[in-house]
Design a protein around this motif. Structure first.
Motif, PDB file in Angstrom:
ATOM      1  N   CYS A   1      -2.053  45.282 -25.952  1.00 38.07           N
ATOM      2  CA  CYS A   1      -3.192  46.117 -25.554  1.00 38.07           C
ATOM      3  C   CYS A   1      -4.499  45.338 -25.624  1.00 38.07           C
ATOM      4  O   CYS A   1      -4.639  44.388 -26.395  1.00 38.07           O
ATOM      5  CB  CYS A   1      -3.289  47.348 -26.453  1.00 38.07           C
ATOM      6  SG  CYS A   1      -1.933  48.508 -26.254  1.00 38.07           S
ATOM      7  N   MET A   2      -5.449  45.758 -24.816  1.00 37.83           N
ATOM      8  CA  MET A   2      -6.810  45.228 -24.858  1.00 37.83           C
ATOM      9  C   MET A   2      -7.760  46.389 -25.113  1.00 37.83           C
ATOM     10  O   MET A   2      -7.911  47.264 -24.265  1.00 37.83           O
ATOM     11  CB  MET A   2      -7.170  44.513 -23.564  1.00 37.83           C
ATOM     12  CG  MET A   2      -6.319  43.280 -23.265  1.00 37.83           C
ATOM     13  SD  MET A   2      -6.939  42.309 -21.875  1.00 37.83           S
ATOM     14  CE  MET A   2      -6.840  43.499 -20.551  1.00 37.83           C
ATOM     15  N   ILE A   3      -8.368  46.387 -26.293  1.00 40.65           N
ATOM     16  CA  ILE A   3      -9.241  47.486 -26.701  1.00 40.65           C
ATOM     17  C   ILE A   3     -10.674  46.970 -26.791  1.00 40.65           C
ATOM     18  O   ILE A   3     -11.015  46.222 -27.704  1.00 40.65           O
ATOM     19  CB  ILE A   3      -8.810  48.074 -28.065  1.00 40.65           C
ATOM     20  CG1 ILE A   3      -7.291  48.308 -28.125  1.00 40.65           C
ATOM     21  CG2 ILE A   3      -9.584  49.342 -28.349  1.00 40.65           C
ATOM     22  CD1 ILE A   3      -6.782  49.361 -27.194  1.00 40.65           C
ATOM     23  N   ALA A   4     -11.500  47.349 -25.826  1.00 40.47           N
ATOM     24  CA  ALA A   4     -12.910  46.960 -25.874  1.00 40.47           C
ATOM     25  C   ALA A   4     -13.653  47.889 -26.833  1.00 40.47           C
ATOM     26  O   ALA A   4     -13.065  48.783 -27.440  1.00 40.47           O
ATOM     27  CB  ALA A   4     -13.512  47.025 -24.479  1.00 40.47           C
ATOM     28  N   SER A   5     -14.943  47.661 -26.985  1.00 42.08           N
ATOM     29  CA  SER A   5     -15.753  48.452 -27.910  1.00 42.08           C
ATOM     30  C   SER A   5     -15.642  49.941 -27.573  1.00 42.08           C
ATOM     31  O   SER A   5     -16.114  50.387 -26.529  1.00 42.08           O
ATOM     32  CB  SER A   5     -17.210  48.006 -27.828  1.00 42.08           C
ATOM     33  OG  SER A   5     -18.015  48.782 -28.676  1.00 42.08           O
ATOM     34  N   CYS A   6     -14.983  50.691 -28.440  1.00 47.36           N
ATOM     35  CA  CYS A   6     -14.755  52.108 -28.179  1.00 47.36           C
ATOM     36  C   CYS A   6     -14.532  52.837 -29.498  1.00 47.36           C
ATOM     37  O   CYS A   6     -14.538  52.222 -30.569  1.00 47.36           O
ATOM     38  CB  CYS A   6     -13.548  52.300 -27.251  1.00 47.36           C
ATOM     39  SG  CYS A   6     -11.974  51.865 -28.018  1.00 47.36           S
ATOM     40  N   ILE A   7     -14.336  54.140 -29.402  1.00 49.55           N
ATOM     41  CA  ILE A   7     -14.043  54.969 -30.573  1.00 49.55           C
ATOM     42  C   ILE A   7     -12.692  55.643 -30.366  1.00 49.55           C
ATOM     43  O   ILE A   7     -12.438  56.225 -29.308  1.00 49.55           O
ATOM     44  CB  ILE A   7     -15.134  56.026 -30.796  1.00 49.55           C
ATOM     45  CG1 ILE A   7     -16.472  55.353 -31.118  1.00 49.55           C
ATOM     46  CG2 ILE A   7     -14.745  56.985 -31.914  1.00 49.55           C
ATOM     47  CD1 ILE A   7     -17.639  56.318 -31.210  1.00 49.55           C
ATOM     48  N   ILE A   8     -11.838  55.535 -31.372  1.00 45.72           N
ATOM     49  CA  ILE A   8     -10.535  56.189 -31.347  1.00 45.72           C
ATOM     50  C   ILE A   8     -10.441  57.055 -32.599  1.00 45.72           C
ATOM     51  O   ILE A   8     -10.650  56.559 -33.708  1.00 45.72           O
ATOM     52  CB  ILE A   8      -9.387  55.164 -31.318  1.00 45.72           C
ATOM     53  CG1 ILE A   8      -9.505  54.260 -30.082  1.00 45.72           C
ATOM     54  CG2 ILE A   8      -8.029  55.861 -31.345  1.00 45.72           C
ATOM     55  CD1 ILE A   8      -8.560  53.074 -30.092  1.00 45.72           C
ATOM     56  N   MET A   9     -10.112  58.340 -32.443  1.00 44.50           N
ATOM     57  CA  MET A   9     -10.097  59.224 -33.605  1.00 44.50           C
ATOM     58  C   MET A   9      -9.050  60.317 -33.432  1.00 44.50           C
ATOM     59  O   MET A   9      -8.885  60.863 -32.347  1.00 44.50           O
ATOM     60  CB  MET A   9     -11.484  59.821 -33.835  1.00 44.50           C
ATOM     61  CG  MET A   9     -12.120  60.466 -32.642  1.00 44.50           C
ATOM     62  SD  MET A   9     -13.927  60.634 -32.756  1.00 44.50           S
ATOM     63  CE  MET A   9     -14.084  61.603 -34.242  1.00 44.50           C
ATOM     64  N   ASP A  10      -8.321  60.618 -34.529  1.00 42.53           N
ATOM     65  CA  ASP A  10      -7.281  61.645 -34.464  1.00 42.53           C
ATOM     66  C   ASP A  10      -7.738  62.981 -35.060  1.00 42.53           C
ATOM     67  O   ASP A  10      -6.931  63.866 -35.314  1.00 42.53           O
ATOM     68  CB  ASP A  10      -6.001  61.158 -35.139  1.00 42.53           C
ATOM     69  CG  ASP A  10      -6.150  60.962 -36.640  1.00 42.53           C
ATOM     70  OD1 ASP A  10      -7.301  61.002 -37.135  1.00 42.53           O
ATOM     71  OD2 ASP A  10      -5.133  60.739 -37.325  1.00 42.53           O
ATOM     72  N   SER A  11      -9.023  63.120 -35.266  1.00 43.44           N
ATOM     73  CA  SER A  11      -9.601  64.392 -35.720  1.00 43.44           C
ATOM     74  C   SER A  11     -11.057  64.435 -35.276  1.00 43.44           C
ATOM     75  O   SER A  11     -11.561  63.471 -34.701  1.00 43.44           O
ATOM     76  CB  SER A  11      -9.515  64.527 -37.241  1.00 43.44           C
ATOM     77  OG  SER A  11     -10.494  63.719 -37.872  1.00 43.44           O
ATOM     78  N   ASP A  12     -11.714  65.553 -35.547  1.00 41.95           N
ATOM     79  CA  ASP A  12     -13.139  65.664 -35.214  1.00 41.95           C
ATOM     80  C   ASP A  12     -14.031  65.041 -36.279  1.00 41.95           C
ATOM     81  O   ASP A  12     -15.258  65.046 -36.150  1.00 41.95           O
ATOM     82  CB  ASP A  12     -13.519  67.135 -35.028  1.00 41.95           C
ATOM     83  CG  ASP A  12     -12.780  67.772 -33.863  1.00 41.95           C
ATOM     84  OD1 ASP A  12     -12.534  67.072 -32.868  1.00 41.95           O
ATOM     85  OD2 ASP A  12     -12.424  68.968 -33.962  1.00 41.95           O
ATOM     86  N   ASP A  13     -13.416  64.554 -37.362  1.00 40.57           N
ATOM     87  CA  ASP A  13     -14.118  63.921 -38.485  1.00 40.57           C
ATOM     88  C   ASP A  13     -14.869  64.915 -39.374  1.00 40.57           C
ATOM     89  O   ASP A  13     -15.015  64.692 -40.570  1.00 40.57           O
ATOM     90  CB  ASP A  13     -15.085  62.833 -38.023  1.00 40.57           C
ATOM     91  CG  ASP A  13     -14.434  61.464 -38.039  1.00 40.57           C
ATOM     92  OD1 ASP A  13     -13.314  61.339 -38.573  1.00 40.57           O
ATOM     93  OD2 ASP A  13     -15.036  60.522 -37.510  1.00 40.57           O
TER      94      ASP A  13
END
Length: 237
Positions: A143-155
């Motif tokens: 995979c190639m993951i550029a500057s981003c946000i990954i989240m499995d909840s709303d925090d």
């Protein structure tokens, strides 16, 4: 006193202060002429020295320390900008072979006892990526993951009262994120809770992914929608 003098110089109130202004302006904008025979070798020396120092820190400091923090780490890990910032001592991190990680943040919330982050083989996680894990985030191989946000909840919980009390989100509101193999996520994107991204798919820059992404497709927009299908077949033609 000094402030008043500086203001007079900036305003160039008379010929004396105007002269001081010209002198200060000259000094602030002064550049030594570049002599290629002298400065070009110094440029390469500077570049070589910095690269050597970065390599030394990476091999003998950053990688061993980060390996110790993770549950498992494969071969040939490279940390491009030092040790990732990890929030939460209970976050379990599993890293595959030949992984490249830039300056990133891996964070764990206090919803579950042992949240898990898994990164597959030959995957690149770029500068500025933030991955927030309440329960589980899995990133596949290549995979190639550029500057981003990954989240499995709303925090944070939806209820303002719970937010004021500093309470975590409810367990039922946590939905794991799974990113398949050969996925490319563009700069500035967000992958939100419960999303599964199929193999070989592309998320265009600045997209917000709120629903599952099919394999071999391009998604873009806010919210991200299907833009192109069967990209793998097109490349094989």
């Amino acid at each position: 006193m000094l402030k008043n003098i500086i203001l007079k110089i900036k305003r160039r109130e008379n010929s004396f202060y105007a002269s001081l202004y010209k002198i200060a302006n000259f000094l602030l904008n002064f550049n030594i002429p570049s002599i290629s025979l002298v400065h070009l070798p110094l440029y390469y020396l500077d570049s070589f020295t910095k690269s050597t120092i970065r390599w030394f820190i990476n091999v003998f400091w950053s990688v061993p320390l980060f390996r110790a923090r993770c549950e498992t780490v494969g071969r040939d890990l490279r940390l491009l900008n030092g040790i990732p910032y990890v929030i939460g001592n209970h976050l379990k991190i599993y890293i595959g072979d030949n992984v490249r990680i830039g300056r990133t943040t891996f964070g764990a919330s206090k919803v579950f006892d042992s949240p898990v982050l898994k990164v597959g083989n030959n995957t690149y996680i770029g500068y500025g990526v933030t991955i927030s894990v309440a329960k589980e985030v899995i990133i596949g191989d290549n995979c190639m993951i550029a500057s981003c946000i990954i989240m499995d909840s709303d925090d944070h919980p939806i209820s303002p009262e719970k937010r004021l009390l500093g309470m975590p989100v409810d367990k039922v509101d946590v939905k794991p994120v799974r990113i398949g193999n050969n996925v490319w996520i563009g700069n500035g994107s967000m992958v939100l809770k419960g999303v599964t991204i199929g193999d070989n798919s592309i998320i265009a820059a600045h997209s917000v992914v709120t629903k599952d992404v099919m394999e071999n497709c391009v998604y873009a927009g806010n919210p991200a929608v299907l833009k192109k299908k069967d990209i793998n077949k097109e490349e094989q033609i």
